[in-house]
Design an enzyme around this catalytic site. Structure first.
Site, PDB file in Angstrom:
ATOM      1  CG  HIS A   1      -4.246   3.984  -3.477  1.00  0.00           C
ATOM      2  ND1 HIS A   1      -4.700   5.058  -2.751  1.00  0.00           N
ATOM      3  CD2 HIS A   1      -3.611   4.504  -4.577  1.00  0.00           C
ATOM      4  CE1 HIS A   1      -4.343   6.181  -3.353  1.00  0.00           C
ATOM      5  NE2 HIS A   1      -3.701   5.875  -4.467  1.00  0.00           N
TER       6      HIS A   1
ATOM      7  CG  ASP B   1      -1.517  -5.334  -4.380  1.00  0.00           C
ATOM      8  OD1 ASP B   1      -2.326  -6.001  -3.704  1.00  0.00           O
ATOM      9  OD2 ASP B   1      -1.858  -4.382  -5.105  1.00  0.00           O
TER      10      ASP B   1
ATOM     11  CG  ASP C   1       2.265  -3.029  -5.996  1.00  0.00           C
ATOM     12  OD1 ASP C   1       2.249  -3.014  -7.240  1.00  0.00           O
ATOM     13  OD2 ASP C   1       1.333  -2.584  -5.292  1.00  0.00           O
TER      14      ASP C   1
ATOM     15  CG  HIS D   1      -4.974  -2.152  -6.011  1.00  0.00           C
ATOM     16  ND1 HIS D   1      -4.212  -2.313  -7.150  1.00  0.00           N
ATOM     17  CD2 HIS D   1      -6.200  -2.635  -6.321  1.00  0.00           C
ATOM     18  CE1 HIS D   1      -4.948  -2.865  -8.098  1.00  0.00           C
ATOM     19  NE2 HIS D   1      -6.161  -3.067  -7.616  1.00  0.00           N
TER      20      HIS D   1
ATOM     21  CD  GLU E   1      -1.284   0.636  -4.601  1.00  0.00           C
ATOM     22  OE1 GLU E   1      -1.898   1.306  -5.468  1.00  0.00           O
ATOM     23  OE2 GLU E   1      -1.260  -0.605  -4.613  1.00  0.00           O
TER      24      GLU E   1
END
Length: 230
Positions: free
Chosen positions: A57, A155, A7, A150, A9
């Site tokens: 985030h 995640d 994942d 997040h 960000e």
């Protein structure tokens, strides 16, 4: 089979408009079981952090300015990814940012043929249902209480659990059972071959003797309105 669930960000939604990747989290899986090996890094995007992205985030530019550039971490990241399939939620988004960062430093992009999109899998398996990571965690009873904001590694860890459920659930033992069955079948075949090669025995007689038939008729005769007497 080795797979990497990952994942990212970012500073926004579109790398073509100048948005950058600021965090990546990767989880290694072998045969859909996490091995415990992970890769996690923050990157200095060398630009501002929009308030809307920071609200998602929690990564401020003052925090990220102290982190290395993507170019300083790329070799370690690519070594961890190897040539494994790469699993992500809405994978086109994450691949877009990863390949943008690679392009900015003159590196070859990651082949999109390696992309496994769990959103596409979830839509096929649960048509019409919500397919966000939160919704899928709720559907499969995966604890996400510690997910306040997040975070790429968190995640990825949650997605690894969701991916297992989307692709058959936690019954990993069934694969072992299938392998055992194959072994048993193979062994059975060997046993039959051995039996065929052994000494041949004449078939044993299984028909009733005259004495046994007489006792049977006597027994039936004592049954009132016996079906066998008709």
């Amino acid at each position: 089979m080795r797979e990497i669930v990952f994942d990212t960000e970012t500073t926004g939604l579109d790398p073509a408009s100048g948005d950058r990747m600021v965090e990546i989290g990767c989880v290694e899986m072998i045969n859909r079981v996490p091995t415990g090996a992970t890769f996690h890094a923050y990157f200095n995007p060398q630009r501002d952090m929009p308030a809307a992205a920071e609200a998602v985030h929690g990564l401020s530019i003052s925090f990220l300015e102290q982190k290395p550039l993507f170019s300083e971490q790329v070799d370690e990241l690519m070594e961890f990814l190897g040539d494994a399939p790469l699993v992500a939620h809405n994978a086109g988004f994450d691949f877009g940012f990863l390949n943008n960062e690679l392009a900015l430093i003159g590196r070859e992009p990651v082949d999109r043929g390696r992309m496994v999109d769990t959103v596409a899998i979830a839509r096929k398996r649960h048509p019409g249902a919500k397919v966000s990571l939160d919704a899928l965690c709720t559907r499969y009873g995966i604890d996400r209480s510690h997910r306040v904001k997040h975070g790429a590694l968190l995640d990825a860890e949650l997605l690894a659990q969701v991916y297992v459920e989307l692709t058959g659930g936690r019954q990993i033992g069934l694969e072992l059972a299938a392998e055992t069955t194959v072994v048993e079948v193979a062994f059975s075949g060997q046993a039959q071959s051995a039996a065929a090669a052994g000494p041949r025995r004449e078939p044993r007689p299984h028909s009733a003797t005259a004495e046994e038939l007489a006792r049977h008729q006597e027994f039936i005769g004592r049954i009132e309105k016996s079906l066998w007497s008709n």
